[in-house]
Design a protein around this motif. Structure first.
Motif, PDB file in Angstrom:
ATOM      1  N   GLN A 136      80.193 -34.414 -55.423  1.00  0.00           N
ATOM      2  CA  GLN A 136      79.927 -33.696 -56.671  1.00  0.00           C
ATOM      3  C   GLN A 136      79.038 -34.476 -57.631  1.00  0.00           C
ATOM      4  O   GLN A 136      78.440 -33.885 -58.535  1.00  0.00           O
TER       5      GLN A 136
ATOM      6  N   HIS B 218      77.591 -26.759 -60.059  1.00  0.00           N
ATOM      7  CA  HIS B 218      79.028 -26.843 -60.347  1.00  0.00           C
ATOM      8  C   HIS B 218      79.607 -25.446 -60.572  1.00  0.00           C
ATOM      9  O   HIS B 218      80.702 -25.129 -60.087  1.00  0.00           O
TER      10      HIS B 218
ATOM     11  N   GLU C 134      74.528 -28.697 -63.256  1.00  0.00           N
ATOM     12  CA  GLU C 134      75.470 -27.789 -63.916  1.00  0.00           C
ATOM     13  C   GLU C 134      75.553 -26.440 -63.213  1.00  0.00           C
ATOM     14  O   GLU C 134      76.644 -25.888 -63.023  1.00  0.00           O
TER      15      GLU C 134
ATOM     16  N   MET D 241      75.579 -33.002 -57.991  1.00  0.00           N
ATOM     17  CA  MET D 241      75.421 -31.605 -58.383  1.00  0.00           C
ATOM     18  C   MET D 241      74.958 -31.472 -59.826  1.00  0.00           C
ATOM     19  O   MET D 241      75.347 -32.259 -60.691  1.00  0.00           O
TER      20      MET D 241
ATOM     21  N   THR E 221      83.011 -31.438 -52.417  1.00  0.00           N
ATOM     22  CA  THR E 221      83.897 -32.145 -53.346  1.00  0.00           C
ATOM     23  C   THR E 221      83.651 -33.649 -53.310  1.00  0.00           C
ATOM     24  O   THR E 221      83.670 -34.325 -54.346  1.00  0.00           O
TER      25      THR E 221
END
Length: 248
Positions: free
Chosen positions: A203, A211, A208, A206, A200
């Protein structure tokens, strides 16, 4: 008569006519409270585990504390909002250890509504800071930060998780079942929650697909908490194998 302590994993036992206006707190609210507290007291100067290792890891000390109480008396009653208000709503509850619950209610002038709601809002960030969770500059750094916990969970799962035909499946009181339950509460779930906090906080690195895998992973962990902490069976989705390659 006031109800100071609401056990997290069972319905409050409400007795007497003066308690008639109090509602049963839904299991979903309790699960959400535990999930967002990540198993730790939400007082930022405490943050102690609510499933203490010295109690075997299978008994909790969590208490649901009301920010604003029922009725016209009780700690912080003068801060009750105007209009319709639900005292047993998720927004008006936080999860504390018994000591911190007593502190905020015995000395309510020092713990007003804004302070308690701020604790709740900032809880995961405070917990992450305490546990040394960082926002990293490189994907590889994030990967390194979660690898050990992921590997430990996988090793325990391969060695102890029940499979079809084992004595665990048919005898939940067997030693293998007890060992698995202990490892789930004391190792696997804490590792999962730490991994979630690290991901978290990072993020921004990251893509797609990651995620999407992380969203599935979060739901997987919620299901494990419901099953192994709250006793709600059959709700966990499978671990998303795509997460094994996150930040790689």
């Amino acid at each position: 008569m006031t109800l100071r302590c609401l056990p997290l994993l069972c319905a409050p036992q409400i007795q007497g006519a003066t308690m008639a206006d109090r509602k049963y707190i839904p299991q979903e609210t309790k699960l959400r409270l535990f999930s967002e507290a990540a198993g730790h007291c939400q007082h930022p100067d405490c943050l102690q585990p609510l499933f203490p290792a010295e109690m075997g890891g299978d008994k909790h000390i969590a208490e649901m504390a009301h920010v604003i109480p029922h009725g016209e008396k009780g700690p912080r009653h003068e801060e009750r909002p105007d209009g319709e208000f639900e005292a047993d709503s998720f927004e008006n509850l936080l999860l504390l250890c018994p000591t911190c619950h007593t502190k905020i209610d015995k000395n309510s002038p020092s713990y007003n509504r804004v302070t308690l709601l701020m604790w709740k809002s900032n809880h995961l960030a405070a917990l992450a800071h305490k546990q040394g969770v960082h926002a990293y500059e490189e994907r590889s750094q994030v990967r390194n930060a979660i690898t050990a916990a992921m590997a430990e969970n996988k090793a325990i799962w391969k060695r102890l998780a029940p499979c079809e035909g084992t004595d665990f499946e048919y005898d939940p009181e067997s030693e293998s079942a007890k060992t698995w339950s202990d490892r789930m509460r004391n190792v696997i779930l804490p590792n999962h929650l730490r991994i979630q906090r690290i991901i978290t906080a990072n993020q921004q690195h990251m893509n797609e697909a990651e995620h999407e895998a992380f969203a599935q992973y979060q739901e997987h962990v919620r299901g494990l908490i419901e099953r192994h902490v709250c006793g709600v069976s059959g709700r966990a989705i499978r671990y998303p194998v795509q997460l094994d390659g996150i930040f790689a």
